[in-house]
Design a protein around this motif. Structure first.
Motif, mmCIF file in Angstrom:
data_model
loop_
_atom_site.group_PDB
_atom_site.id
_atom_site.type_symbol
_atom_site.label_atom_id
_atom_site.label_comp_id
_atom_site.label_asym_id
_atom_site.label_seq_id
_atom_site.Cartn_x
_atom_site.Cartn_y
_atom_site.Cartn_z
ATOM 1 N N VAL A 425 49.631 14.839 0.799
ATOM 2 C CA VAL A 425 50.560 15.000 1.917
ATOM 3 C C VAL A 425 51.951 15.401 1.419
ATOM 4 N N PHE A 426 52.438 14.696 0.402
ATOM 5 C CA PHE A 426 53.791 14.985 -0.093
ATOM 6 C C PHE A 426 53.868 16.345 -0.787
ATOM 7 N N THR A 427 52.813 16.716 -1.520
ATOM 8 C CA THR A 427 52.843 18.019 -2.188
ATOM 9 C C THR A 427 52.703 19.166 -1.187
ATOM 10 N N ASN A 428 52.114 18.882 -0.015
ATOM 11 C CA ASN A 428 52.067 19.904 1.031
ATOM 12 C C ASN A 428 53.454 20.215 1.581
ATOM 13 N N VAL A 429 54.387 19.315 1.342
ATOM 14 C CA VAL A 429 55.786 19.588 1.681
ATOM 15 C C VAL A 429 56.521 20.128 0.463
ATOM 16 N N LEU A 430 56.245 19.534 -0.692
ATOM 17 C CA LEU A 430 56.975 19.869 -1.911
ATOM 18 C C LEU A 430 56.791 21.329 -2.325
ATOM 19 N N LEU A 431 55.558 21.796 -2.412
ATOM 20 C CA LEU A 431 55.314 23.150 -2.909
ATOM 21 C C LEU A 431 55.896 24.234 -2.000
ATOM 22 N N PRO A 432 55.635 24.196 -0.675
ATOM 23 C CA PRO A 432 56.282 25.205 0.183
ATOM 24 C C PRO A 432 57.803 25.114 0.159
ATOM 25 N N ALA A 433 58.343 23.875 0.081
ATOM 26 C CA ALA A 433 59.804 23.723 0.044
ATOM 27 C C ALA A 433 60.378 24.323 -1.232
ATOM 28 N N LEU A 435 59.047 26.747 -3.040
ATOM 29 C CA LEU A 435 58.946 28.204 -2.953
ATOM 30 C C LEU A 435 60.001 28.756 -1.993
ATOM 31 N N LEU A 436 60.235 28.046 -0.878
ATOM 32 C CA LEU A 436 61.270 28.473 0.070
ATOM 33 C C LEU A 436 62.650 28.408 -0.579
ATOM 34 N N PRO A 446 73.426 30.134 -0.120
ATOM 35 C CA PRO A 446 73.622 28.901 -0.885
ATOM 36 C C PRO A 446 73.552 27.636 -0.044
ATOM 37 N N TRP A 447 74.080 27.665 1.191
ATOM 38 C CA TRP A 447 74.048 26.451 2.014
ATOM 39 C C TRP A 447 72.615 26.072 2.394
ATOM 40 N N LEU A 448 71.789 27.106 2.689
ATOM 41 C CA LEU A 448 70.390 26.835 3.016
ATOM 42 C C LEU A 448 69.611 26.421 1.771
ATOM 43 N N ALA A 449 69.959 27.016 0.625
ATOM 44 C CA ALA A 449 69.316 26.621 -0.637
ATOM 45 C C ALA A 449 69.629 25.155 -0.953
ATOM 46 N N LYS A 454 67.364 19.708 -1.223
ATOM 47 C CA LYS A 454 67.316 18.278 -0.912
ATOM 48 C C LYS A 454 65.931 17.880 -0.405
ATOM 49 N N VAL A 455 65.330 18.739 0.428
ATOM 50 C CA VAL A 455 63.975 18.461 0.923
ATOM 51 C C VAL A 455 62.969 18.449 -0.233
ATOM 52 N N ALA A 456 63.073 19.437 -1.124
ATOM 53 C CA ALA A 456 62.166 19.502 -2.279
ATOM 54 C C ALA A 456 62.359 18.290 -3.186
#
Length: 593
Positions: A425-433, A435-436, A446-449, A454-456
């Motif tokens: 579950v957590f890696t399903n958030v981590l990997l896309p985050a 890559l994003l 930079p602000w979005l990065a 922080k999410v990653a």
């Protein structure tokens, strides 16, 4: 042949031929060209059988052709390696030049990287003789060679030594299967970077993108442990992982996520599909979806440095997408087998790669076992249903890989069923985050990065937390488990028979599974009894140490010098596998005077 997945049978025959290749090469000294000629004739024969619609003859001929083709491919590759070794051994040289082909990787007291050695200084002139090698440099250097750099080294390449002790890991064979035939430990001052050519060509893109991605992760993920995890999962380099982190993932049974594999590509694939799947509703949108999928998967593959595991997983995902967009019916097992066929034809030695074996077994387990496991329970609540589906996915992959995992790693994490669903579950958030994060960094936001970083980082922290849970629980890891290869085959036969019983709804296969269980139990008991009753004594060959072992029952008396008793790494590399194979339960260390 399997009617819906004919490539499964084709790959099995090809893999059998590859395994048979080394034996055939040692037993029959025949020119490779003759093997290729016979293989060509068999291929022509198969074509004729197919043309005249003789299905039985075609099936038999295709099986024989694939076995011979696998053996010929393996023989050709291995004889090429032997020829390179013989040619270099015949040279008397003092220096050599090489091109760096991989990013530097931190080791305990050194930095290692792969190179393509190009020419050797012999008799006052440079002689071209390309070979792949693994170099180790001191970790105190200020400037490290980077991919594409040309270096000159004063010294010699050495062939890795074969195992010197019973059951010891065959590092030489491991490197040879990767195409690396030589190693060298280079002293400070005995090498120089002679040129840094422009690195703008496609060959340098994977390393350049991977290096840039590492810089972005280091900038936006401040927590050291989270950065080390993201770097390992996205870039495949574990040199910034903490020792406690690696131990936690081993204990929890989630250590596979620390290596870039097909699972990571599948998560990225599902995330892209969820984000852009709505495009498939329109005819033109299908092709836009295909281009987006190819572009993002290609970008992720470049970020990882294009390791073989990512190449094969990306190939399989793209086949699925192309079949879907083209409106063709496809069966996942057939697509999986076709990707394996392509890889093995290009690199027969990939069959011996543990990552290749476990990756394909895990995917096959998911395709075949996930459905039957998922249908066992029908939670009405959506959240509970999602948790159960993730758990079923984890169980399917674990069941398919655990016999081979026991054979290679001799341990079994008892709480994998508790931890893996959380980790997934957590890696399903981590990997896309993650890559994003790279995509928005490349777009100059930079602000979005910062926000995505922080999410990653939070998802990485949660993944680490989940992996640390078993450490506080009793009996979290069963160690020193030993299986013979025959027992591994029996376990996979049992898994297949149980699956086929559910698939065919025939109890006759369940009866056969009971026979397999009895055979496994008898084989295990007889092997353990024979090992217990057989005394043994041997002297280990360990650089810098002296160690002699005496076995009686399940006790091993290890007589060694004092420094060896404190050298856990030397024990693990030279002695542990022997102790596991002898089913030793107690080791008594005796310090020699």
């Amino acid at each position: 042949m399997l009617p819906r997945a004919p490539f499964v049978s084709v790959v099995i025959f090809l893999a059998t031929g590859i395994l048979f290749g080394d034996t055939l090469r040692a037993a029959v000294h025949v020119p490779v060209a003759l093997f290729w000629a016979v293989s060509g004739l068999l291929g022509i024969g198969c074509g004729l059988f197919y043309h005249f619609k003789n299905r039985t003859a075609f099936a038999v001929g295709l099986g024989a052709w694939m076995v011979l083709l696998g053996a010929v491919c393996q023989i050709t590759v291995e004889e090429g390696k032997d020829a390179s070794i013989a040619a270099l051994d015949a040279l008397e040289y003092t220096s050599f030049t090489a091109e760096v082909t991989s990013l530097p990787e931190k080791r305990a007291n050194s930095i290692r990287f792969e190179v393509d050695a190009r020419s050797f200084l012999s008799g006052g002139r440079w002689i071209g003789q390309p070979v792949r090698a693994l170099l180790y440099l001191p970790d105190s250097l200020r400037e490290l060679p980077q991919p594409g750099d040309h270096i000159v080294i004063q010294g010699h390449l050495q062939q890795p030594e074969p195992p010197q002790n019973p059951e010891q890991f065959d590092y030489a064979r491991y490197l040879r299967n990767k195409g690396i035939l030589f190693t060298a430990f280079v002293r400070s001052g005995s090498f120089a970077i002679v040129s840094k050519p422009a690195k703008s060509g496609p060959l340098y893109w994977p390393e350049a993108v991977s290096k840039w991605a590492d810089e972005q992760f280091g900038t936006h993920i401040n927590d050291r442990a989270a950065y080390g995890l993201v770097k390992a999962m996205l870039l495949g380099r574990r040199d910034d992982l903490l020792a406690e982190q690696t131990s936690d993932y081993t204990i929890s049974g989630a250590v596979h996520i620390l290596s870039v594999s097909g699972m990571h590509v599948a998560i990225i694939f599902l995330a892209i599909s969820a984000a852009f799947g709505w495009l498939r509703k329109w005819e033109f949108g299908k092709w836009v979806y295909l281009l987006i999928m190819a572009g993002l998967l290609g970008f992720y593959a470049l970020v990882t440095g294009l390791p073989p595991s990512v190449q094969r997983a990306a190939l399989m995902c793209m086949m699925l997408v192309i079949a879907e967009v083209a409106g063709r019916r496809h069966y996942p097992m057939n697509t999986l087998a076709f990707s394996a066929l392509v890889i093995l034809l290009c690199d027969p030695c990939a069959l011996y790669d543990v990552g290749f074996q476990l990756s394909y077994l895990a995917m096959a387990g998911i395709f075949l076992l996930y459905g039957p496991i998922e249908r066992i329970v029908f939670p009405q609540n959506r959240a509970l249903r999602f948790v159960w589906q993730v758990t079923a996915l984890s169980l399917a992959a674990q069941i398919a890989t655990f016999p081979l995992s026991l054979y290679y790693f001799h341990q079994f994490p008892t709480y994998f069923w508790l931890v893996n669903p959380l980790v997934v579950v957590f890696t399903n958030v981590l990997l896309p985050a993650a890559l994003l994060l790279l995509l928005v960094s490349a777009c100059g936001l930079p602000w979005l990065a910062w926000l995505v970083g922080k999410v990653a980082g939070l998802s990485a922290w949660l993944t680490d937390w989940a992996a640390s849970i078993p450490r506080a629980l009793p009996g979290h890891l069963l160690e020193n488990l030993h299986l013979e290869i025959f027992e591994v085959i029996l376990l996979y036969a049992l898994i297949f028979l149980v699956w086929y019983t559910l698939h065919s709804r025939s109890l006759s296969y369940l009866k056969a599974s009971f026979v397999v269980v009895m055979l496994f139990a008898a084989s295990s008991v007889m092997s353990s009894l024979n090992t217990y009753l057989k005394p043994a004594a041997l002297t280990f060959t360990i650089p810098g140490h002296h160690a002699t072992a005496f076995k009686r029952g399940n006790v091993l008396y290890l007589v060694s010098d004092r420094s060896f008793s404190d050298d856990a790494r030397a024990f693990d590399f030279n002695v542990r596998n022997y102790a596991v194979s002898m089913e030793i339960e107690r080791i008594i260390n005796v310090i020699a005077p």
